[in-house]
Write an enzyme that holds these catalytic residues in place. Structure first.
Site, PDB file in Angstrom:
ATOM      1  CB  THR A  15      -0.446   0.376   1.635  1.00 48.20           C
ATOM      2  OG1 THR A  15      -1.218  -0.972   1.743  1.00 48.20           O
ATOM      3  CG2 THR A  15      -2.108   1.257   1.740  1.00 48.20           C
ATOM      4  CG  ASP A  59      -1.162  -7.324  -1.107  1.00 48.99           C
ATOM      5  OD1 ASP A  59      -2.356  -6.368  -1.483  1.00 48.99           O
ATOM      6  OD2 ASP A  59      -0.882  -8.682  -0.853  1.00 48.99           O
ATOM      7  CB  SER A  60       3.537  -7.953   1.536  1.00 51.35           C
ATOM      8  OG  SER A  60       1.779  -8.001   2.465  1.00 51.35           O
ATOM      9  CB  SER A  61      -1.200 -11.764   0.119  1.00 55.63           C
ATOM     10  OG  SER A  61      -1.249 -10.728   0.888  1.00 55.63           O
ATOM     11  CG  ASP A  92      -1.580  -7.548   4.211  1.00 62.14           C
ATOM     12  OD1 ASP A  92      -2.036  -6.525   5.055  1.00 62.14           O
ATOM     13  OD2 ASP A  92      -2.624  -7.773   3.942  1.00 62.14           O
ATOM     14  CB  THR A 168       2.807  -9.773  16.411  1.00 62.68           C
ATOM     15  OG1 THR A 168       3.316 -11.192  16.362  1.00 62.68           O
ATOM     16  CG2 THR A 168       1.493 -10.959  15.188  1.00 62.68           C
ATOM     17  CB  THR A 279       3.277 -19.676  23.341  1.00 64.79           C
ATOM     18  OG1 THR A 279       1.497 -18.959  23.404  1.00 64.79           O
ATOM     19  CG2 THR A 279       3.836 -18.419  23.450  1.00 64.79           C
ATOM     20  CD  GLN A 280      -3.479 -21.614  19.581  1.00 63.41           C
ATOM     21  OE1 GLN A 280      -3.816 -20.429  20.182  1.00 63.41           O
ATOM     22  NE2 GLN A 280      -3.258 -23.144  19.326  1.00 63.41           N
ATOM     23  CB  CYS A 281      -0.070 -16.000  24.531  1.00 64.47           C
ATOM     24  SG  CYS A 281      -0.756 -17.420  25.495  1.00 64.47           S
TER      25      CYS A 281
HETATM   26  N1  ASP Z   1      -2.156  -5.950   1.467  1.00 64.26           N
HETATM   27  C1  ASP Z   1      -1.430  -4.942   1.771  1.00 64.26           C
HETATM   28  C2  ASP Z   1       0.169  -5.503   1.608  1.00 64.26           C
HETATM   29  O1  ASP Z   1       0.579  -6.416   2.535  1.00 64.26           O
HETATM   30  C3  ASP Z   1      -1.710  -3.823   2.778  1.00 64.26           C
HETATM   31  C4  ASP Z   1       0.304  -3.011   3.083  1.00 64.26           C
HETATM   32  O2  ASP Z   1      -0.068  -3.295   2.340  1.00 64.26           O
HETATM   33  O3  ASP Z   1      -0.162  -2.884   4.010  1.00 64.26           O
HETATM   34  O4  ASP Z   1       0.643  -5.940   0.570  1.00 64.26           O
END
Ligand code: ASP
Length: 343
Positions: A15, A59-61, A92, A168, A279-281
């Site tokens: 973004t 996109d970082s995904s 992300d 995180t 841990t999940q925490c």
């Molecule tokens: N979906 C975007 C990404 O991680 C969100 C961001 O840029 O913060 O690439």
């Protein structure tokens, strides 16, 4: 340093690099070659800024280990010529990427700062400008002895600089998107930039910087939940060629004590799969043996993830698998802090 620090800004996507086309309302990529024209405030900073952008920003995904190596290569190729690095990625998966980079660069003696934003840089209410300007300012910051203030991979977001491998993403819409519950911010930006010097990571003196690019991603994250079935656990632990598992347990490292569950773990360990109890925490630590529900796992020799984050555990596992260590050594190195990622 008589000349201005030279900072390399690497844009991978996300973004932060977007501007809104107010005619169409659509988001479009921002040209980093015209950074100074878009953000004239950068001219006020005491540094020289060079930019480098992924040919096709992502996109970082879509981040993966090839992209991690690509970022490390950019840093390595420009390491001698620059005094600091600011890496822009989507938020992300930023905590994963920044954690991975912290392991992939050993003995770092210059700042590597990740940042991004929740709103595009071209948006009126954007958080991108502050994040970007302050990240660059921190990357240029020098001590009285003219040494870099920061010598670790870190993450700057909304007035706080964190150790990257402690972070995180905790919020999908607030500007304060990241947290680090087990380690304090290493710097804070208010009227002044304040470095939390007692908590900074330092390289081993006289050791050269080393770049590691062998990662093995034949791993899985297995998150426990009440009601998890034998079929699910078995399906994951018997994946062909699986080398490691980050087991996300409850609280201080607790898991079911049902025989089928413990048998499956034992079989996987006997096959040579490394299993780390994490841990999940988002805060606190695994304490194996504190409750009866972790004693059997402790006796089996599960790796104690202590207070590591899942993001960091996953990156560390890929990094250590790339080192092809024997089982005993793998466990002891995993349980030892390499870059300040655990206590
Ligand atoms: N979906 C975007 C990404 O991680 C969100 C961001 O840029 O913060 O690439």
């Amino acid at each position: 340093m008589t000349s201005k620090p030279k900072i390399l800004l690497i844009y991978t996507g996300g973004t932060i690099g977007m501007v809104k086309d107010y005619k169409t309302n659509a988001l479009k990529a921002f040209d980093f070659n015209h950074l100074h024209a878009q953000i004239p405030e950068l001219n006020l900073l005491h540094c020289q800024i060079e930019t480098l952008s992924f040919k096709e920003p992502i996109d970082s995904s879509n981040m993966n280990i090839d992209n991690w190596v690509k970022i490390v290569n950019c840093i390595e190729e420009n390491y001698e010529d620059h005094d600091g690095f600011v890496i822009l990625t989507g938020s992300d998966t930023m905590a994963y990427t920044a954690s991975a980079l912290s392991f992939m660069i050993e003995n770092l003696n210059k700042p590597v700062i990740f940042t991004g934003s929740q709103l595009p840089i071209g948006d009126l209410r954007t958080d991108a400008k502050e994040n970007l300007i302050t990240a660059i300012q921190i990357a240029s910051a020098r001590t009285d002895k003219d040494e870099p203030e920061i010598t670790e991979v870190s993450l700057y977001f909304e007035y706080k600089l964190y150790r990257a491998n402690r972070t995180t993403k905790v919020n999908a819409e607030q500007f304060e998107a990241f947290n680090s519950l087990n380690y304090p911010p290493i710097a804070e930006s208010g009227v002044h930039l304040k470095f939390n010097r007692a908590f900074l990571f330092r390289p081993t003196p006289n050791e050269p910087v080393k770049f590691h690019k062998e990662l093995d991603n034949r791993i899985a994250v297995l998150k426990l939940f009440p009601g998890i079935t034998k079929e699910v656990v078995e399906a994951i632990l018997t994946i062909k060629d699986l080398q490691g598992v980050v087991l996300e347990t409850y609280g201080s490292g607790n898991a079911p004590t049902e025989p089928w569950f413990l048998d499956l773990l034992k079989k996987a360990l006997d096959k040579g799969i490394h299993i780390a109890d994490v841990t999940q925490c988002i805060g606190g630590s695994v304490i194996l043996g504190q409750y009866e529900t972790s004693v059997a796992m402790q006796n089996m020799g599960l790796i104690n993830g202590k207070d590591i984050t899942t993001e960091s555990a996953l990156a560390k596992m890929m990094y250590l698998l790339g080192k092809k260590l024997d089982k005993k050594r793998f466990k002891s190195v995993f349980e030892t802090s390499l870059r300040g990622e655990l206590q």
